[in-house]
Design a protein around this motif. Structure first.
Motif, PDB file in Angstrom:
ATOM      1  N   CYS A   1       0.969  -1.283   0.139  1.00 31.33           N
ATOM      2  CA  CYS A   1       0.063  -0.061  -0.169  1.00 31.33           C
ATOM      3  C   CYS A   1       0.793   1.314   0.027  1.00 31.33           C
ATOM      4  N   HIS A   2       2.217   1.251   0.538  1.00 32.70           N
ATOM      5  CA  HIS A   2       2.883   2.249   0.664  1.00 32.70           C
ATOM      6  C   HIS A   2       4.229   2.336  -0.213  1.00 32.70           C
ATOM      7  N   THR A   3       4.360   3.530  -0.808  1.00 32.90           N
ATOM      8  CA  THR A   3       5.762   3.608  -1.387  1.00 32.90           C
ATOM      9  C   THR A   3       6.616   4.163  -0.364  1.00 32.90           C
ATOM     10  N   LEU A   4       7.797   3.702  -0.383  1.00 30.46           N
ATOM     11  CA  LEU A   4       8.827   4.123   0.589  1.00 30.46           C
ATOM     12  C   LEU A   4      10.257   3.419  -0.186  1.00 30.46           C
ATOM     13  N   GLU A   5      10.869   4.500  -0.292  1.00 27.55           N
ATOM     14  CA  GLU A   5      12.239   4.119  -1.312  1.00 27.55           C
ATOM     15  C   GLU A   5      13.133   3.174  -0.331  1.00 27.55           C
ATOM     16  N   ALA A   6      13.454   3.358   0.794  1.00 27.51           N
ATOM     17  CA  ALA A   6      14.321   2.635   1.845  1.00 27.51           C
ATOM     18  C   ALA A   6      13.862   1.089   1.703  1.00 27.51           C
TER      19      ALA A   6
ATOM     20  N   GLU B   1       7.214  11.064   1.113  1.00 30.63           N
ATOM     21  CA  GLU B   1       6.493  12.448   1.134  1.00 30.63           C
ATOM     22  C   GLU B   1       5.852  12.723   2.176  1.00 30.63           C
ATOM     23  N   SER B   2       5.392  11.953   3.264  1.00 28.69           N
ATOM     24  CA  SER B   2       4.388  12.323   4.127  1.00 28.69           C
ATOM     25  C   SER B   2       5.131  12.889   5.330  1.00 28.69           C
ATOM     26  N   GLY B   3       6.376  12.569   5.322  1.00 29.50           N
ATOM     27  CA  GLY B   3       7.358  13.194   6.386  1.00 29.50           C
ATOM     28  C   GLY B   3       6.541  12.650   7.887  1.00 29.50           C
ATOM     29  N   THR B   4       6.175  11.608   7.881  1.00 27.85           N
ATOM     30  CA  THR B   4       5.653  10.984   9.157  1.00 27.85           C
ATOM     31  C   THR B   4       6.479  10.860  10.326  1.00 27.85           C
TER      32      THR B   4
ATOM     33  N   ALA C   1       7.606   1.654  13.064  1.00 31.34           N
ATOM     34  CA  ALA C   1       7.479   3.074  12.863  1.00 31.34           C
ATOM     35  C   ALA C   1       8.720   3.820  12.981  1.00 31.34           C
ATOM     36  N   ALA C   2       9.856   3.219  13.415  1.00 32.82           N
ATOM     37  CA  ALA C   2      11.102   4.026  13.672  1.00 32.82           C
ATOM     38  C   ALA C   2      11.632   3.854  12.138  1.00 32.82           C
ATOM     39  N   PHE C   3      11.707   2.809  11.503  1.00 35.30           N
ATOM     40  CA  PHE C   3      11.912   2.774  10.217  1.00 35.30           C
ATOM     41  C   PHE C   3      11.265   3.697   9.129  1.00 35.30           C
ATOM     42  N   VAL C   4      10.104   3.700   9.487  1.00 28.69           N
ATOM     43  CA  VAL C   4       9.252   4.672   8.411  1.00 28.69           C
ATOM     44  C   VAL C   4       9.852   6.077   8.773  1.00 28.69           C
ATOM     45  N   ALA C   5       9.757   6.452  10.058  1.00 31.13           N
ATOM     46  CA  ALA C   5      10.303   7.906  10.419  1.00 31.13           C
ATOM     47  C   ALA C   5      11.771   8.187  10.035  1.00 31.13           C
TER      48      ALA C   5
ATOM     49  N   SER D   1      13.558   6.500   7.638  1.00 35.71           N
ATOM     50  CA  SER D   1      13.573   6.526   6.191  1.00 35.71           C
ATOM     51  C   SER D   1      13.200   7.711   5.595  1.00 35.71           C
ATOM     52  N   ALA D   2      12.067   8.050   6.105  1.00 35.65           N
ATOM     53  CA  ALA D   2      11.227   9.116   5.488  1.00 35.65           C
ATOM     54  C   ALA D   2      12.057  10.571   5.853  1.00 35.65           C
ATOM     55  N   GLY D   3      12.994  10.667   6.703  1.00 34.84           N
ATOM     56  CA  GLY D   3      13.234  11.873   7.442  1.00 34.84           C
ATOM     57  C   GLY D   3      12.295  12.833   8.115  1.00 34.84           C
TER      58      GLY D   3
END
Ligand code: HEC
Length: 138
Positions: free
Chosen positions: A74-79, A92-95, A127-131, A133-135
Motif C-alpha cells: 500500500c505504501h511507497t517507501l524508497e528505503a 513524502e508524508s514526513g511522518t 514506525a522507527a523505520f518509516v520515520a 527512512s522518510a526523514g
C-alpha cells in the motif's frame, strides 16, 4: 612434631597465594550474576503499554517488518524498495515516529490496524523505520 609445622606453613602459604585467584573468580562470576538482578523491576516496559509509543524502535528490524507485514503493498517507501499507491507515499508524508506508531497500531482511513497482528515492539520498529527512512519529524 617438628616436621608438621613447616608443612602447615607451606599449606598456609599456598592458601594465601591462591586466595587472590579465588577472589577474582568469585568476583567476576558474581558481578555477571548480579547484573540482570539490578535491572529487574526497574524496566516498566511490560506494564507501560497504555497505547503510548515506546521510547524508540529499531529501524533496521523495522525494515523486515515493513516487508513481511504487507505495508509495501500500500505504501511507497524508497528505503523499503516499495511502490504501493493505496496509502500515502511515506517518502513524502514526513511522518514522525509517534504519529507512525499511532497510525500503524490503530489504522484508520483505509489502513488496517496492526496492534493485534504485530507485537508492540514490531510496531515501534517499523514506525522507527518509516520515520527514519522518510526523514520524518520526530
Ligand atoms: C491496505 C493498505 C494499507 C496497508 C497494508 C498499510 N497501510 Fe499505511 N496507510 C494506508 C492508508 C490508506 C493511509 C492513509 C490513512 C489516512 O489518511 O487516514 C495510511 C497511512 C499510513 C501512515 C501515516 C502517513 C501519514 O499520512 O503521515 C503510516 C506511517 C503508514 N500508513 C504506515 C504503514 C505501515 C508501516 C504499514 C505496515 C505495517 C502499513 N502502513 C500498511 C494504507 C495501508
Amino acid at each position: 612434631m617438628g616436621k608438621i609445622a613447616p608443612v602447615r606453613r607451606l599449606v598456609i602459604l599456598l592458601l594465601v597465594l591462591a586466595l587472590p585467584f579465588f577472589v577474582v573468580a568469585c568476583g567476576s562470576s558474581s558481578s555477571e550474576n548480579t547484573a540482570p538482578e539490578t535491572v529487574e523491576g526497574t524496566l516498566p516496559q511490560e506494564e507501560d503499554t497504555g497505547g503510548n509509543a515506546p521510547a524508540e524502535g529499531d529501524a533496521a528490524a523495522g525494515k523486515e517488518v515493513f516487508a513481511s507485514a504487507g505495508c509495501a503493498g500500500c505504501h511507497t517507501l524508497e528505503a523499503a524498495g516499495s511502490s504501493g499507491t493505496t496509502g500515502p507515499n511515506l517518502d513524502e508524508s514526513g511522518t514522525g515516529y509517534e504519529e507512525a506508531f499511532e497510525q500503524i497500531s490503530n489504522g484508520g482511513g483505509g489502513m488496517p490496524a496492526y496492534k493485534d497482528q504485530l507485537e508492540e515492539k514490531e510496531i515501534a520498529d517499523v514506525a522507527a523505520f518509516v520515520a527514519e527512512s522518510a526523514g520524518g519529524r520526530r
